[in-house]
Design a protein around this motif. Structure first.
Motif, mmCIF file in Angstrom:
data_model
loop_
_atom_site.group_PDB
_atom_site.id
_atom_site.type_symbol
_atom_site.label_atom_id
_atom_site.label_comp_id
_atom_site.label_asym_id
_atom_site.label_seq_id
_atom_site.Cartn_x
_atom_site.Cartn_y
_atom_site.Cartn_z
ATOM 1 N N LEU A 11 35.234 43.902 85.154
ATOM 2 C CA LEU A 11 36.077 44.843 85.878
ATOM 3 C C LEU A 11 36.992 44.131 86.865
ATOM 4 O O LEU A 11 38.168 44.480 87.020
ATOM 5 C CB LEU A 11 35.218 45.873 86.619
ATOM 6 N N PHE A 12 36.445 43.118 87.524
ATOM 7 C CA PHE A 12 37.274 42.336 88.456
ATOM 8 C C PHE A 12 38.378 41.615 87.699
ATOM 9 O O PHE A 12 39.538 41.589 88.133
ATOM 10 C CB PHE A 12 36.407 41.326 89.203
ATOM 11 N N TYR A 21 45.382 50.475 88.321
ATOM 12 C CA TYR A 21 44.869 51.050 87.082
ATOM 13 C C TYR A 21 43.340 50.976 86.994
ATOM 14 O O TYR A 21 42.765 51.362 85.983
ATOM 15 C CB TYR A 21 45.491 50.355 85.872
ATOM 16 N N PHE A 22 42.700 50.488 88.052
ATOM 17 C CA PHE A 22 41.238 50.413 88.056
ATOM 18 C C PHE A 22 40.594 51.791 87.907
ATOM 19 O O PHE A 22 39.662 51.966 87.113
ATOM 20 C CB PHE A 22 40.760 49.724 89.336
ATOM 21 N N ASP A 121 25.202 48.798 78.392
ATOM 22 C CA ASP A 121 25.566 48.157 77.122
ATOM 23 C C ASP A 121 26.895 48.707 76.613
ATOM 24 O O ASP A 121 27.727 47.954 76.090
ATOM 25 C CB ASP A 121 24.472 48.381 76.077
ATOM 26 N N TYR A 122 27.094 50.014 76.762
ATOM 27 C CA TYR A 122 28.366 50.608 76.342
ATOM 28 C C TYR A 122 29.520 50.060 77.175
ATOM 29 O O TYR A 122 30.595 49.737 76.652
ATOM 30 C CB TYR A 122 28.306 52.125 76.475
ATOM 31 N N ALA A 123 29.299 49.955 78.490
ATOM 32 C CA ALA A 123 30.348 49.453 79.375
ATOM 33 C C ALA A 123 30.743 48.030 79.003
ATOM 34 O O ALA A 123 31.932 47.675 79.003
ATOM 35 C CB ALA A 123 29.880 49.516 80.828
ATOM 36 N N LEU A 124 29.776 47.202 78.666
ATOM 37 C CA LEU A 124 30.082 45.830 78.251
ATOM 38 C C LEU A 124 30.780 45.806 76.896
ATOM 39 O O LEU A 124 31.660 44.975 76.656
ATOM 40 C CB LEU A 124 28.797 44.995 78.197
ATOM 41 N N PHE A 129 35.003 40.919 79.189
ATOM 42 C CA PHE A 129 36.323 40.378 79.528
ATOM 43 C C PHE A 129 36.927 39.406 78.514
ATOM 44 O O PHE A 129 38.163 39.355 78.376
ATOM 45 C CB PHE A 129 36.297 39.739 80.930
ATOM 46 N N PRO A 130 36.153 38.611 77.750
ATOM 47 C CA PRO A 130 36.834 37.721 76.803
ATOM 48 C C PRO A 130 37.696 38.446 75.774
ATOM 49 O O PRO A 130 38.761 37.953 75.396
ATOM 50 C CB PRO A 130 35.669 36.987 76.133
#
Length: 450
Positions: A11-12, A21-22, A121-124, A129-130
């Motif tokens: 997120l960062f 847009y966060f 797990d869904y959020a990841l 980020f990659p």
């Protein structure tokens, strides 16, 4: 704790580009997880269909507003002579990619294929980020189990070694090869009306290789960075410029996008199960969607339709039992891809036609004086090659790029055939260090625009 840290870091990473847009990315995350969880429950079919519709409309609405609002209003003003104000919206980073990922998740939730997933797990899956910024477009089955696997929370020396190798290859592709071509591409398209035969071809071919090394370079970096966390992201490129027909090209180029369009649009439309005519119509539909997904402009739509028409012709050719010499098949496929990339790159139809006219020799055929001196040609129609300091430099880069894409192993083959040897470490270090010295002149990734 490791997954929480990775999610917060993602997120960062996303918010650093444009913090305003966060809230949007969090809204998209929570709404889609809530709808997906609801769809996975045993509910009456009409309720689940309604909720799926709401979810798809929500995602398409967000994407449509930010990406296509100004395009739509501009066309309305043009057709109806109105004067509606444009908003000049800045496209939220990666919205095209995470929108498709979450639509796929909702459809699979409706099919009862996503039970047991937890929010983290869904959020990841969505914001790892990659792959967040420009793909690959990840299917939940590709990564969700990996995030849940406790063995992936341990340091894996081989994964780190392979990841650094693939990441370094991708970084070199981007900052050394793609960004070198970018200079000549930008120069050529800025003077499209004056391009003659040779420099028009150098301009178009430069973009053909810039786009490949830019986007495949990003995909390599995403896969390499993912391996540092023991996450295997899906293959997105498989030497597409080796393709012998347009269908083969799309099996090799942006593989995850082709997979998404096939799984969630082409097959639900009927695929090839409802006769030849319906199959051809379905092909044109998915390529038109692919075109408009890439950019809010009629040039992108035409680019997609041209590939759709070529795919229809190829399918008809194959069904009729025709065949072609492999070298000729490769040449025709490559030249078609190269010519259609002109519409993909050009800011408007006028510029695209100017470049294509130059490629066809309609603006004249002139020999750059640098080449004329090398070839000892004497002519009164010499001109100074204006795309770069030396026409020979561009020719050498083009020849080198063609050799790389046709002869050398691609990064996925490097990954699959990797063995821990000292020379791999030296090779990766050399690529990384050399690329690092070129970072001061880096341009943005092309697919950031989509």
């Amino acid at each position: 704790m490791s997954k929480i840290w990775l999610f917060l870091s993602s997120l960062f990473f996303y918010s650093w580009w444009n913090p305003k847009y966060f809230p949007l990315i969090l809204l998209s995350l929570f709404v889609n997880f809530f709808i997906g969880t609801y769809l996975g429950k045993e509910k009456p079919i009409w309720q689940r269909k309604l909720m799926l519709t709401i979810g798809i409309v929500f995602n398409v609405g967000l994407l449509g507003f930010f990406k296509y609002y100004d395009f739509l209003i501009n066309n309305i003003n043009l057709v109806f002579s109105t004067d509606f104000n444009l908003l000049y919206l800045v496209l939220p980073l990666a919205i095209s990619f995470y929108t498709f990922q979450q639509i796929g998740y909702l459809v699979d939730s409706y099919r009862q294929e996503t039970k047991g997933y937890v929010f983290l797990d869904y959020a990841l899956f969505v914001y790892f980020f990659p792959q967040l910024i420009a793909g690959p477009i990840v299917h939940h089955k590709d990564v969700m189990d990996q995030f849940r696997d406790p063995f992936n929370r341990r340091v894996n020396a081989k994964h780190i070694a392979v990841g650094l190798l693939v990441f370094s290859i991708g970084l070199f592709k981007k900052v050394v090869i793609a960004d070198a071509f970018a200079v000549w591409v930008n120069s050529g398209y800025s003077m499209a009306a004056s391009l003659t035969f040779i420099d028009a071809w150098m301009t178009s071919l430069s973009y053909t290789f810039q786009l490949y090394f830019d986007f495949s370079g990003y995909s390599d970096m995403a896969i390499g960075a993912g391996l540092l966390f023991n996450i295997h992201l899906p293959k997105n490129f498989n030497s597409p410029y080796k393709a012998l027909n347009i269908q083969d090209f799309w099996r090799r180029w942006h593989i995850t996008l082709s997979t998404f369009l096939t799984r969630y649009i082409y097959i639900p439309l009927g695929g090839n199960r409802k006769g030849a005519v319906r199959t051809y119509v379905n092909i044109l539909i998915i390529f038109a969607i692919s075109g408009i997904w890439h950019g809010a402009g009629w040039t992108f739509v035409l680019w997609g339709l041209l590939h759709g028409i070529a795919s229809v012709i190829n399918r008809f050719w194959t069904r009729a039992g025709f065949s072609m010499n492999k070298v000729l098949a490769w040449f025709i496929t490559f030249q078609f891809v190269n010519a259609t990339w002109v519409f993909f790159r050009a800011p408007n139809f006028t510029t695209a036609i100017q470049v294509l006219k130059g490629m066809a020799g309609l603006n004249g055929v002139s020999i750059p004086d640098q080449l004329a001196n090398i070839l000892h040609w004497e002519t009164t129609r010499l001109y100074t090659f204006s795309l770069a300091a030396s026409a020979l430099e561009v020719l050498l880069y083009l020849a080198g790029a063609l050799c790389i894409v046709l002869v050398f192993k691609n990064s996925y083959e490097w990954k699959e055939q990797f063995k821990p040897k000292w020379y791999y470490a030296v090779f990766a270090a050399a690529l990384f260090i050399y690329s690092a010295f070129h970072l001061q002149k880096v341009t943005e990734f092309l697919y950031f625009n989509f």
